[in-house]
Design an enzyme around this catalytic site. Structure first.
Site, PDB file in Angstrom:
ATOM      1  CG  ASP A   1       5.617  16.793   2.804  1.00  0.00           C
ATOM      2  OD1 ASP A   1       5.907  17.405   3.844  1.00  0.00           O
ATOM      3  OD2 ASP A   1       5.624  15.559   2.722  1.00  0.00           O
ATOM      4  CD  GLU A   2       2.577  13.454   1.933  1.00  0.00           C
ATOM      5  OE1 GLU A   2       2.660  12.576   1.071  1.00  0.00           O
ATOM      6  OE2 GLU A   2       2.829  13.252   3.126  1.00  0.00           O
TER       7      GLU A   2
END
Length: 887
Positions: A564-565
């Site tokens: 993620d991210e």
């Protein structure tokens, strides 16, 4: 200045470390005089500042002004006033302060100080040329504005560090946290209490969140009704079917229980029997017989109705014996845990009943982040006990992050030698920078890691409790700890002139000039997706982790990539430019590299016979045809922003979706809306146990009918755009405890419990008041009434029993296990001169105090006058809850 002095000056400027004191260079007397002129501050000055400088942190306002950066989302920023007061004179100059501030500082105002962002949350305060020192008792201020909002006192981080070149760094004593003796919780002393609703508590003009008062809480608790028989007969989590003895009879266990294993192995149920023993139900040949067995067809079922769900069981508590039949060993184990749930501590009898039970979800998980701040092996073992008691079966252990690497990998010692520690070493050759207010002490409890033997002990304990451990070492973003460790490894072997070995597991392209900022504001936390050495690192780590699991007897069958991210990295990396120009993997632009990394790592895992899991945002960008057949996606999209669409899209890929909605399942968020409640709040400012109990994870969009957004405003959902395919279901749900500002094991328990019990309820039991999902798609708002008043009434009735069961029956069990669950604040009003008080979990003790006098136990309405405070106390009387005033 001669060359020798210049060299010494440069060396001193680069050292800036506080883990150790560097030796004073050997120079002649004349050169010492010149050096002192350059660096007039001495070690005793740093020590004096650390001891005598009093820091005060006050949130001035969350209301944005024209001084805020308009480029930031919502134009939001908040203002803080830092006040420094000297208890004794401070004449020295050229010292600096390093401190952690989660939201980066945009601008500042001060006549004598300047402040700048270093990396992540780390900031530096320097002295201007105009700095005139401190007279004894003098105060100076620094006002700064930082991004977004600061709505909780726990936002401010501790352990400000004072240092100067070539001197040992010290923590400023006024910023060192301490443990409150009554509550057992950490207190950060330099943070000033919030007092103003409009400027400090509110996020903006549209924020309708109400500061929870004792009066409002009293009204909320007033609907709870005690039903002692229902509590005695309750099992948490609630079984699928319960038939109570028609005469409400009980059977005695005064003599304990006599267990017959039948065809069940002792190793498969020993942990459950031990749990019973801790509650006072011990084994005794003269005790009530308990007969265990495993059967393909459970009692009262025909062969064509045979339960195939793992963990299913049939329990009968009869007058002369107890029988537990499981569909497998896990089912027998669960039956014993239900027996333990029927136990009331100190009451040697059990209600007679028949239970037929099976789990609603196969995946019933809890994530604990031990990477940001380390949490002990002992805490994890205790957590496993409680997860098993309430039939949770997946421990997602978050072991690698920007701020720490927590698992020993024998072939890569740098990962733990360097990246399991945070101290004051700005070169990061000995440890990582002191992010998250870590201070300078390498032996702090926020530092540490699990040795191979520690981790294997955790795995063995999990196996004995029928819990699967799913490790996570986040990548390619959130990977600063591994990047820095492998860079240190590179430098070590380069110095030995072993270039091939130096580059073997390198995770960064040194020629990459990309400027980016991650969600946590790092500019160097993303593994380079275009280096073969990055994938060699993944193979090495995963091969090692797989062996550790195998040797512990719990094969590694699923691994959580993270994924993620990933924050705009690689754009100026020569390695990536060459890769995109010349690859044969279908990657045609830089923006596709994140998905390519996940696809390739998933392939590596498949080759190792390990299933892939990851967070929904990173996984959603991958090409389905490039991913394995089995993929777990943790869906963390907020419901009030229409997050159900993303969740449904992933489920419609036939992936195993684990609902991880932050609106309700992020246990690092505050329990209630009060600045003194601990935690972040970007998706919810109050996630109490009742809200978790209310969750209907099978039907995400319907919550718009009765929940509010993060500012306590109504919202609407439209599920006609991306409804679930007919018959598509989620595999389970997972609670999350992220640890950015959770520094102690006790604080973790305060955050996790009792919400974990409501999580278990929703993971195991399908409530009869839950609204089934509408596969045709529908729109929901507070004007629709799919969740009818009758369903709401039934839900609230069941919550009342659940809350009473926790207070009267489950909390004493947690106290026996020395679990520091959150004690709720007390609801109270004063009517006609009398104090009326109640509590969210009847059974806990309520105490009151008049005019700061002695604390007294509240039993019934009592006459009061003057200032009145209330608090809760645990049933064992060892801990107290947070004090609130009754207005």
């Amino acid at each position: 200045m001669n060359k020798k002095i210049v060299a010494l000056t440069i060396a001193a400027s680069l050292s800036l470390v506080g883990c150790e004191k560097y030796p004073e260079p050997a120079v002649d007397t004349g050169e010492k005089i010149k050096l002192q002129a350059i660096f007039p501050v001495a070690q005793h000055d740093v020590d004096n500042i650390a001891k005598n400088l009093v820091v005060n942190y006050r949130v001035v306002t969350n209301v944005p002004t024209d001084k805020c950066d308009s480029k930031i989302a919502y134009g939001a920023c908040f203002e803080v006033q830092l006040t420094f007061t000297a208890k004794k004179e401070i004449a020295a100059k050229d010292w600096t302060i390093y401190f952690s501030q989660i939201a980066p500082i945009q601008s500042f105002e001060s006549d004598e100080f300047s402040v700048k962002h270093i990396n992540g949350d780390l900031h530096q305060i320097s002295l201007k040329d105009s700095f005139s020192g401190f007279a004894e008792g003098e105060s100076k201020t620094l006002n700064f504005r930082a991004m977004f909002w600061s709505l909780a006192e726990s936002d401010a981080l501790p352990n400000y560090i004072v240092t100067a070149p070539n001197l040992t760094a010290r923590v400023i004593e006024s910023t060192v946290p301490y443990i409150d003796k009554e509550t057992g919780l950490e207190v950060v002393p330099h943070v000033e209490t919030f007092t103003d609703f409009e400027t400090q508590f509110k996020r903006n003009a549209t924020d309708n969140t109400q500061w929870l008062s004792s009066e409002a809480l009293y009204e909320r608790n007033a609907v709870l009704v005690e039903n002692k028989m229902a509590v005695a007969q309750a099992i948490i989590p609630t079984p699928k079917s319960v038939i109570i003895d028609e005469y409400d009879r009980f059977v005695s266990i005064n003599n304990g229980i006599a267990v017959s294993l039948g065809n069940v192995k002792l190793a498969d149920v020993d942990a459950a029997l031990s749990h019973l023993a801790t509650l006072g139900v011990t084994q005794n040949n003269a005790g009530l017989p308990v007969r265990l067995s495993i059967a393909k067809v459970l009692p009262n079922k025909t062969s064509d109705q045979a339960q195939q769900v793992s963990g299913s069981y049939h329990l009968t508590v009869g007058e002369k014996a107890i029988t537990i039949v499981g569909s497998d060993a896990n089912g027998v184990f669960n039956g014993l845990q239900s027996l333990a749930s029927l136990v009331t501590v100190g009451v040697p009898k059990l209600p007679m009943m028949t239970v037929e039970d099976e789990p609603h979800y196969a995946f019933r998980g809890m994530l604990v982040d031990v990477a940001r701040n380390f949490h002990s092996k002992e805490f994890i073992l205790s957590l496993l006990d409680q997860m098993a008691a309430y039939k949770l079966n997946k421990l997602h252990l978050h072991l690698g992050e920007d701020e720490g690497w927590r698992l020993e990998i024998p072939s890569l010692p740098e990962l733990t030698d360097i990246s399991s520690q945070r101290c004051f070493d700005m070169s990061e050759t000995e440890c990582l920078m002191p992010q998250l207010g870590a201070g300078v002490d390498r032996n702090s409890s926020v530092n540490g890691y699990y040795t191979v033997s520690d981790y294997q002990e955790i795995l063995k304990a999990a196996t004995a409790r029928h819990i699967q451990v799913i490790p996570s070492l986040d990548m390619p973003g959130h990977s600063r700890s591994s990047i820095k460790a492998m860079t240190a490894r590179y430098k070590k072997y380069q110095a030995l002139e072993e270039e091939e070995k130096a580059k073997q597991f390198l995770l960064e392209d040194f020629d990459d000039t990309t400027e980016y900022s991650s969600v946590q504001f790092y500019n160097d936390n993303t593994i380079n997706a275009c280096l073969e050495s990055s994938y060699d690192f993944v193979i090495e780590v995963m091969t090692q982790v797989k062996k550790i699991h195998a040797d512990a007897g719990q094969p590694l069958t699923r691994y959580h990539i993270g994924a993620d991210e990933t924050a705009g990295a690689w754009l100026e990396s020569p390695a990536c430019k060459a890769f995109v120009a010349n690859n044969d993997q279908g990657v045609t632009k830089m923006s596709e590299l994140g998905a390519y990394f996940i696809e390739r790592v998933s392939g590596i895992l498949s080759d190792l016979d390990i299933e892939t899991a990851g967070w929904s945002d990173g996984m959603s960008h991958t090409r389905v045809e490039k991913m394995p057949e089995v993929v777990q996606a943790n869906a963390w999209d907020t419901l009030f922003y229409g997050g159900h669409d993303k969740v449904h899209e992933l489920a419609n890929r036939d992936w195993e979706v684990v609902i991880s909605s932050p609106d309700v399942l992020y246990f690092d968020f505050p329990h209630e809306a009060d600045p003194k409640e601990h935690g972040f709040y970007w998706a919810s400012r109050h996630t109490n146990t009742e809200k978790v109990f209310q969750f209907m994870p099978d039907n995400l969009p319907v919550h718009a009918e009765f929940w509010l957004d993060r500012e306590d405003n109504a919202y609407a959902t439209d599920d006609t755009k991306t409804p679930l395919k007919q018959g598509q279901k989620f595999v389970g749900i997972q609670g999350q405890l992220w640890s950015e500002n959770v520094r102690t094991d006790d604080m973790v328990e305060h955050k996790v419990y009792p919400r974990l019990l409501a999580l278990a309820e929703r993971a195991w039991h399908l409530a009869d008041w839950a609204v089934p999902y509408n596969y045709e798609g529908a729109k929901y708002s507070q004007d629709t009434e799919v969740f009818t008043k009758a369903l709401e009434a039934e839900r609230d009735k069941q919550w009342s029993v659940f809350a009473n069961t926790l207070g009267h029956k489950e909390f004493p069990k947690l106290e026996i296990a020395q679990v520091d669950y959150r004690l709720p604040t007390v609801g109270a009003v004063i009517k006609e001169g009398k104090l009326y008080a109640n509590i969210a979990f009847p059974g806990l003790i309520i105490e009151y105090q008049i005019n700061n006098g002695i604390w007294q136990t509240y039993l019934e309405p009592v006459a009061v006058s003057g200032a009145v405070n209330v608090r809760s106390r645990s049933t064992d009387r060892l801990r107290a809850g947070r004090i609130t005033a009754v207005n």
